[in-house]
Design an enzyme around this catalytic site. Structure first.
Site, PDB file in Angstrom:
ATOM      1  CD  GLU A   1      -2.715   1.593  -0.089  1.00 42.26           C
ATOM      2  OE1 GLU A   1      -3.405   0.640  -0.495  1.00 42.26           O
ATOM      3  OE2 GLU A   1      -2.343   2.694  -0.592  1.00 42.26           O
TER       4      GLU A   1
ATOM      5  CD  GLU B   1     -12.235  -0.664  -2.138  1.00 39.91           C
ATOM      6  OE1 GLU B   1     -11.416  -1.112  -1.538  1.00 39.91           O
ATOM      7  OE2 GLU B   1     -12.076   0.197  -2.857  1.00 39.91           O
TER       8      GLU B   1
ATOM      9  CD  GLU C   1     -10.283  -0.524  -6.336  1.00 43.58           C
ATOM     10  OE1 GLU C   1      -9.435   0.343  -6.339  1.00 43.58           O
ATOM     11  OE2 GLU C   1     -11.084  -0.793  -5.329  1.00 43.58           O
TER      12      GLU C   1
ATOM     13  CG  HIS D   1      -6.856  -2.849  -5.749  1.00 43.45           C
ATOM     14  ND1 HIS D   1      -8.248  -3.020  -5.361  1.00 43.45           N
ATOM     15  CD2 HIS D   1      -6.573  -4.018  -6.386  1.00 43.45           C
ATOM     16  CE1 HIS D   1      -8.460  -4.185  -5.496  1.00 43.45           C
ATOM     17  NE2 HIS D   1      -7.750  -4.897  -6.343  1.00 43.45           N
TER      18      HIS D   1
HETATM   19 CA    CA Z   1     -10.335   1.099  -4.098  1.00 45.09          CA
END
Ligand code: CA
Length: 660
Positions: free
Chosen positions: A381, A474, A468, A449
């Site tokens: 991330e 989500e 994504e 993503h």
């Molecule tokens: Ca997202």
């Protein structure tokens, strides 16, 4: 699996010599149905396109305005045109169709300024049977070295006020918006693929292919059905900064007789360059469990706590579930330092990409997974703090490679990269490419993503597995959720650029905002194409559920794909043949309405009998009242059989046809 890559057939024809023409030219598709005209009027370049004698794109401008209000394309003449034909069939490393025919007629128009610097530019047109693409090429030349593009003048002028499905550009949540349907004259500035339907039923989708060292194209609506390229700016207002030689991405216009033909068009893929990776033996299409949904529904935390999702103990229990459920890949998110309860807030968070939290023993988890033949999928991330990531990327990827891992998911949560640049401007485009090339060097596949939109680059870099770039599952955990029609729009819009990691497969629907039935969750593995598919629910929700058998069996790599029926936003039925067996699979999904279909099974191989294993909505199932009710039945069928499908409101049906 190691595959041998061969060009199965190739045919190139170049007409002898170059033609010198006055001020216009044209080129048609191999079947003759699409014709693209090009001409110069008062020194400016224009194009138009016809399909079966119907005008699809009216007179539309082309060209560039460079820095200092320098128009590169307003006093041009045609120097020469060069026509050629190309026909090859190439093999995909993975895909929804194993063999792809790349068949087009090409015209290169050489243009030069009549006076001044006599600068030159080429416009290349490639016309296929299912649409066309064009790009600008600026060669190295004495009077044109560095280029700063302030505006690309490309227009797509439609002949009527078409209906469009669109998401807005230049918003903080990137591509994560619900699609709206409205006439093009009412559009905001929007992202591509921009899919539209004409009154006569012809579908047109505008996108781009091979987005390389350039700004992503958004589309602005002008008056009178006119659409115009709107290049994503840098923070300083410029659009593209580069040097000659320069080539733009392809501007693509897919032309389809119906919505289904959009799905099976390979135009965008064909306008990308062939595979650059020599060894692809480490690239594996797969399904995976994840320590992921638990964080979104609040069962676990991303950060170190008493209920940390990726603690050593919980990671080992997920590996045990992989073994029990027969799934051999596991994504682990939140194992590293830098996560806080406010990690998603828009600021430059500082994550480490190599240092574990105190309760996560990377070596122990990695060894335990290896001895049990479960492959870990890593997670990076960045929080959009790109400088922080790039400073660590080599050591981070090396660490995964040394642990025998071959896959990484990479997140870019944040409204802007480095809090200044759009994810889809030239800065972002170049950042994602650098990461993709580095990942290939460390033999890692990538699942971005918060990505830049896909433009068919998976042909060139088949380690770009999925991404994504839309509202995924989500949102069903922590927002009002995606409405039933959302997944019946995505295949005809976002998915036209490349695979999507939607993360389907939620079985425990009632406590969330998953506005589908359980049978529709199964069908999504057919209708949302991706060579990696998450089994997104908590493993304890799969354990013992008879519907999980379908998710264990459904492939992610296909020999062939055939659309059975489709209406964007309403319904979509697709049949796909497994690449590695004689089995076929079918997925059918509905929006908010209940539907009945009687379908012919003529797609099945003619000489075979199949056992159809049918996972359907129960008679009383509905997405908002009784979503988890389903039935499983089986029957013998062949290519002459008919089958009745019943889809509940927000429902679906999934079928495996086992070759007997
Ligand atoms: Ca997202």
């Amino acid at each position: 699996m190691i595959r041998l890559f061969i060009i199965l057939s190739i045919f190139i024809f170049i007409s002898p010599g170059e033609k010198i023409q006055k001020d216009s030219s044209s080129v048609s598709s191999p079947d003759g149905n699409i014709r693209v005209e090009f001409w110069i009027q008062d020194g400016n370049p224009y194009y138009s396109a016809n399909y079966n004698e119907k005008e699809i794109v009216q007179k539309s401008a082309l060209g560039y305005i460079l820095k200092d209000n320098d128009t590169l394309t307003d006093h041009l003449e045609i120097v020469s045109t060069k026509n050629s034909s190309f026909d090859e069939t190439w093999e995909q490393v993975w895909g929804q169709q194993h063999l792809v025919r790349n068949h087009y007629n090409e015209q290169i128009v050489h243009l030069a300024e009549k006076d001044g610097g006599h600068r030159s530019i080429q416009i290349v047109f490639r016309v296929f049977d299912d649409g066309f693409g064009f790009r600008f090429v600026v060669s190295e030349q004495p009077n044109l070295d560095s280029i700063v593009i302030m505006d690309e003048l490309t227009e797509f002028n439609m002949t009527e006020n078409l209906q469009a499905w669109w998401i807005p550009a230049y918003r903080d949540n990137r591509y994560e918006y619900l699609y709206k349907k409205s006439p093009i004259n009412s559009l905001d500035t929007v992202h591509t693929p921009l899919t539209m339907e004409r009154a006569d039923g012809i579908h047109v989708s505008i996108h781009e292919a091979n987005l390389t060292n350039y700004a992503g194209m958004t589309i602005a609506a002008l008056d009178n059905n006119k659409l115009k390229c709107d290049l994503t700016p840098w923070n300083d207002g410029t659009k593209v900064k580069t040097k000659t030689p320069m080539q733009s991405p392809w501007r693509t216009i897919t032309i389809a007789n119906n919505a289904g033909e959009l799905i099976t068009s390979n135009l965008v893929l064909n306008l990308n360059e062939p595979n650059k990776l020599e060894d692809v033996s480490w690239i594996t299409p797969t399904k995976y469990l994840g320590i992921w949904w638990g964080m979104h529904i609040g069962k676990y935390t991303f950060w170190e706590s008493d209920n940390h999702g990726s603690s050593t103990n919980n990671s080992i229990s997920y590996i045990d579930y992989c073994i029990k459920l027969g799934i051999d890949h596991l994504l682990i998110e939140g194992w590293n330092t830098g996560w806080t309860p406010a990690w998603y807030e828009n600021k430059l968070h500082v994550f480490s990409f190599t240092e574990s939290t105190g309760d996560f023993d990377f070596d122990r988890v990695s060894t335990y997974s290896s001895v049990n033949n479960v492959h870990l999928i890593g997670y990076h991330e960045t929080g959009s703090n790109i400088d922080n990531y790039m400073a660590q990327i080599d050591s981070a990827m090396q660490m995964y490679q040394a642990a025998g891992m071959h896959d990484v998911k990479i997140g870019q949560v944040g409204s802007r990269l480095m809090m200044t640049e759009w994810h889809y401007g030239q800065y972002g485009v170049n950042y994602y490419r650098t990461v993709l090339e580095k990942a290939a060097k460390y033999q890692l596949t990538v699942n971005f993503h918060e990505p830049v939109k896909p433009t068919g680059l998976q042909r060139t870099y088949p380690n770009l597995m999925s991404g994504e770039g839309a509202r995924g599952m989500e949102y069903n955990a922590w927002s009002e959720g995606n409405p039933p029609e959302h997944t019946v729009i995505l295949p005809f819009t976002r998915l036209l650029g490349g695979p999507m990691d939607y993360t389907p497969g939620i079985f425990s629907i009632k406590p969330t905002h998953v506005h589908t039935t359980l049978a529709k969750q199964l069908a999504l593995y057919l209708t949302i194409y991706s060579p990696i598919q998450m089994l997104a629910d908590l493993p304890e929700n799969y354990d013992g559920n008879p519907a999980f058998k379908f998710l264990q069996e459904v492939p992610v790599d296909w020999e062939y794909t055939q659309v059975i029926n489709a209406k964007i936003g309403d319904y979509y039925t697709v049949a796909r043949k497994d690449l590695n067996s004689d089995d076929w699979y079918l997925g059918s999904i509905s929006g908010e309405n209940e539907r009945e279909f009687e379908i012919e099974l003529s797609f099945l191989d003619k000489d075979k009998t199949y056992r159809a294993e049918i996972y359907a909505d129960a008679e009383d199932a509905e997405f908002d009242k009784n979503p988890e009710a389903f039935t499983i039945s089986s029957m013998e069928v062949n290519s002459g059989s008919h089958l009745k499908l019943h889809l509940a409101k927000g429902g679906g049906e999934a079928i495996r046809f086992v070759a007997l």
